[in-house]
Design an enzyme around this catalytic site. Sequence first.
Site, short mmCIF file in Angstrom:
data_model
loop_
_atom_site.label_atom_id
_atom_site.label_comp_id
_atom_site.label_asym_id
_atom_site.label_seq_id
_atom_site.Cartn_x
_atom_site.Cartn_y
_atom_site.Cartn_z
CE LYS A 117 -0.40 2.94 5.24
NZ LYS A 117 -0.21 2.81 3.77
C1 LIG Z 1 0.68 1.83 3.27
C2 LIG Z 1 0.46 1.37 1.88
C3 LIG Z 1 1.01 0.16 1.38
C4 LIG Z 1 1.94 -0.71 2.20
O1 LIG Z 1 1.35 -1.26 3.33
P1 LIG Z 1 2.17 -2.17 4.36
O2 LIG Z 1 1.70 -1.75 5.72
O3 LIG Z 1 3.60 -1.84 4.12
O4 LIG Z 1 1.85 -3.56 4.08
C5 LIG Z 1 0.68 -0.23 0.11
N1 LIG Z 1 -0.11 0.52 -0.70
C6 LIG Z 1 -0.64 1.69 -0.27
C7 LIG Z 1 -1.49 2.47 -1.21
C8 LIG Z 1 -0.38 2.16 1.02
O5 LIG Z 1 -0.91 3.33 1.43
#
Ligand SMILES: *Cc1c(COP(=O)(O)O)cnc(C)c1O
Length: 474
Positions: A117
């Site tokens: 993110k």
């Molecule tokens: C947020 C997150 C995801 C999932 O991301 P999406 O937006 O649902 O595609 C996967 N792995 C980690 C470590 C995350 O923080």
Amino acid sequence: MTPTPVEYVSTRGGAPRLAFADVVLAGLASDGGLYVPAAWPRLSATEWQALSRLSYAELMARVLAAFAAPDVGEAELAALAADAYRDFDHPEVAPLAALGDDHFLLELFHGPTLAFKDYALQVLGRLFDRVLARRGERVTIVGATSGDTGSAAIAACRDREAVEIFILHPRGRVSEVQRRQMTTVDAGNVHNIAVEGTFDDCQDLIKAMFNDPPFRQRWRLSAVNSINWARIAAQVAYYISAALRLGSAGDPVAFAVPTGNFGNVLAGWVAKRMGAPVGRLIIGSNRNDILTRFFATGRMEIEGVVPTLSPSMDIQISSNFERYLFELLGRDGGMVKATMQRFRDAGQFSLPQPLWRQALADFTAYRCDDEQTQATIRDVFTRTGRLVDPHTAVGIAAARSARPDVGGPLVTVATADAAKFPDAVAAATGVRPPLPPRLADLFDRPEHLVALPADLATIQSHISQVLSQKGITG
Ligand SMILES: *Cc1c(COP(=O)(O)O)cnc(C)c1O
């Protein structure tokens, strides 16, 4: 290259068309839909060639410029991206590592909070600041977190001039590392609230604040969740970067993506739509498998959420799927609106056979339960000596399941550092991943937070008081 101006339309067809900067600030469209470009930018062969010679920050700026014209230009985005990625702990920002037989990991955990993110949010925080400064405005970002998203949002918004951020987390229900990643940030615009309640209580409180127009308008509430288009647009860059390094038009790259919300994998689809050499998109779900069930049956159906080893994918609804649904339904906002209405009322909708088949031409989906997740972490460690986090393991398991049907280069998107989920990794391998140097003193830093009851009036008056004391006038 001077990108063509892009206008944005709502997936539900009932909100005004907006330019990029307004879409960034709006988040959700006023008709409840999500914003998408009115037409997809496509790059020429020479433009693709030029991209492959750029650094990651330069490539990000050029890709984002294709979505941000004319509001924010490439030069401005380049400065912003250089600043956003300066402190990442790998010179390539999003490096590829070999995992075996034409299978690679795209490491997206070199940012401040060790998860993917950061790649979009570090840019988005700066973009917010820039757009707001130009308008002489400011916003108050509010959000609820069960762990991961909160720390990435705080890291992105800390010290931004035009932004105050309040993050609610359920007191005692996030891991100590996750809490400390939020509460040890020492910045005047960052405000942590530990709520006496559950994550659902936190989410309900946030919704209630947005549903209180005087409060929402007084403090200009905003959100940085994954329905914000700029997050998706910023994520497109790492798909393009990896596809250009490993693939070519005749030899596209398949991607396996651990996803819950459909946000990350949607960015891969956008890269493909723009003409990047992206092949099959393989979705990895944990036991919260609404997406896997959809691709198996053509029917999207809500079920309860169960906790898993990959908590950032423990979701009930994949909000970003609506953007892809809009494409499948021929960009007919009225049909999307009716479908989402049915989904809300009945908890399910089905796609006609031909559209389901069309979806299967782009995506394949696999579910991976906790036992398989642990077995995958253990197997990767035994074979390669590498520790992978549980989310990444879900992606690797999906990639391996898809392999017989997918030739050529295959990339699994590694969404977090193993050190973020040390208990699950240690249980699977007997080895506890150490915190990286940048977080080594996490347990010695002072924490900044207030604990409050799960009561809307109390939390609203706390927020108003903090903002007023800072001299911010609502
Ligand atoms: C947020 C997150 C995801 C999932 O991301 P999406 O937006 O649902 O595609 C996967 N792995 C980690 C470590 C995350 O923080």
